[in-house]
Motif scaffolding. Structure first.
Motif, short mmCIF file in Angstrom:
data_model
loop_
_atom_site.label_atom_id
_atom_site.label_comp_id
_atom_site.label_asym_id
_atom_site.label_seq_id
_atom_site.Cartn_x
_atom_site.Cartn_y
_atom_site.Cartn_z
N MET A 1 0.78 -1.27 0.15
CA MET A 1 0.07 -0.11 -0.04
C MET A 1 0.80 1.25 0.02
SD MET A 1 -3.22 0.80 -0.06
CE MET A 1 -4.16 1.97 0.34
N ILE A 2 1.97 1.19 0.72
CA ILE A 2 2.66 2.39 0.95
C ILE A 2 3.44 2.75 -0.32
CG2 ILE A 2 4.77 3.50 2.22
CD1 ILE A 2 3.91 1.89 4.62
N TYR A 3 3.94 1.39 -0.86
CA TYR A 3 4.83 1.72 -2.26
C TYR A 3 3.82 2.27 -3.31
CZ TYR A 3 7.09 -0.23 -6.14
OH TYR A 3 7.85 -0.43 -7.41
N LYS A 4 2.83 1.81 -3.55
CA LYS A 4 1.87 2.45 -4.37
C LYS A 4 1.52 3.88 -4.07
CE LYS A 4 -0.70 -2.00 -5.22
NZ LYS A 4 -2.12 -2.67 -5.44
N LYS A 5 1.32 4.16 -2.95
CA LYS A 5 1.33 5.80 -2.57
C LYS A 5 2.45 6.40 -3.02
CE LYS A 5 -1.59 5.49 1.49
NZ LYS A 5 -1.56 5.76 2.76
N ILE A 6 3.80 5.82 -2.88
CA ILE A 6 4.85 6.46 -3.30
C ILE A 6 5.20 6.50 -5.18
CG2 ILE A 6 7.51 6.24 -3.39
CD1 ILE A 6 7.28 4.85 -0.79
N LEU A 47 6.85 8.63 3.50
CA LEU A 47 6.48 7.54 3.10
C LEU A 47 7.71 6.49 2.76
CD1 LEU A 47 3.49 8.42 0.50
CD2 LEU A 47 3.27 7.56 2.54
N VAL A 48 8.54 7.08 2.33
CA VAL A 48 10.01 6.24 2.17
C VAL A 48 10.49 5.49 3.46
CG1 VAL A 48 12.40 5.82 1.33
CG2 VAL A 48 10.43 7.09 -0.17
N GLU A 49 10.38 6.66 4.45
CA GLU A 49 10.93 6.31 5.72
C GLU A 49 9.79 5.20 6.46
OE1 GLU A 49 11.21 9.84 8.11
OE2 GLU A 49 12.74 10.54 6.87
N GLU A 50 8.42 5.31 6.11
CA GLU A 50 7.66 4.44 6.53
C GLU A 50 7.92 3.16 5.97
OE1 GLU A 50 2.83 4.15 6.89
OE2 GLU A 50 3.62 6.05 6.95
N LEU A 51 8.08 3.32 4.70
CA LEU A 51 8.38 1.77 3.87
C LEU A 51 9.72 1.02 4.47
CD1 LEU A 51 7.57 0.15 1.31
CD2 LEU A 51 9.11 1.47 0.10
N LEU A 52 10.67 1.81 4.59
CA LEU A 52 11.96 1.36 5.05
C LEU A 52 11.57 0.71 6.52
CD1 LEU A 52 14.54 3.91 4.16
CD2 LEU A 52 14.26 1.89 3.34
N LEU A 53 10.65 0.98 7.21
CA LEU A 53 10.55 0.50 8.55
C LEU A 53 9.49 -0.80 8.32
CD1 LEU A 53 9.46 3.55 10.72
CD2 LEU A 53 11.73 2.24 10.79
N HIS A 54 8.95 -0.79 7.27
CA HIS A 54 7.82 -2.14 7.30
C HIS A 54 8.07 -2.86 6.21
CE1 HIS A 54 5.82 -0.17 10.60
NE2 HIS A 54 5.41 1.17 9.73
N LYS A 55 9.09 -2.60 5.41
CA LYS A 55 9.18 -3.65 4.15
C LYS A 55 10.44 -4.11 4.28
CE LYS A 55 6.51 -4.20 0.89
NZ LYS A 55 5.41 -5.20 0.70
N ASP A 56 10.72 -5.34 3.50
CA ASP A 56 11.85 -5.91 3.63
C ASP A 56 11.90 -6.41 1.95
OD1 ASP A 56 12.87 -5.98 6.10
OD2 ASP A 56 11.83 -7.69 6.60
N ASP A 57 11.25 -5.94 1.15
CA ASP A 57 11.10 -6.30 -0.35
C ASP A 57 12.15 -5.45 -1.06
OD1 ASP A 57 10.93 -6.90 -3.07
OD2 ASP A 57 8.55 -6.45 -3.07
N GLN A 58 13.32 -6.20 -1.50
CA GLN A 58 14.39 -5.32 -1.92
C GLN A 58 14.23 -4.63 -3.22
OE1 GLN A 58 17.31 -5.37 -0.15
NE2 GLN A 58 18.01 -3.99 -1.65
#
Length: 106
Positions: A1-6, A47-58
């Motif tokens: 979801m965050i990735y799509k917002k970005i 949003l990128v900071e939030e993605l970094l905290l919750h995502k491990d998809d390289q």
């Protein structure tokens, strides 16, 4: 979801950069576009900071990183161009003022 917002925000940033590249520095709309760009970049950063905290998809992180680099290069190029235009305008104004002084002394 965050990735799509970005990704949606990236499209908006690209659109703003395209408009800024086409507008002249003196255009009143340019100031507004820069304000929207700054707001969008700040929102993207959060949003990128939030993605970094919750995502491990390289893969997603790599795409975001590459887009960040692309935006950085475009904005630096745009900034340099605007600074060159301002410097040229100041130089031309000095020349015109010098010619006016010469003409008034005659």
């Amino acid at each position: 979801m965050i990735y799509k917002k970005i990704i949606v925000l990236d499209d908006k940033i690209n659109s703003l950069l395209n408009k800024l590249e086409k507008n002249s520095a003196e255009d009143a709309e340019s100031d507004e576009l820069v304000l929207f760009l700054l707001t969008s970049v700040k929102e993207r950063q959060f949003l990128v900071e939030e993605l970094l905290l919750h995502k491990d998809d390289q893969h997603e992180l790599t795409v975001i990183y590459e887009l960040s680099g692309s935006f950085s290069l475009r904005t630096k190029k745009l900034l340099r161009h605007r600074q060159d235009l301002i410097q040229l305008r100041k130089s031309n104004k000095r020349k015109i003022d010098a010619y006016k002084n010469i003409s008034s002394d005659r």
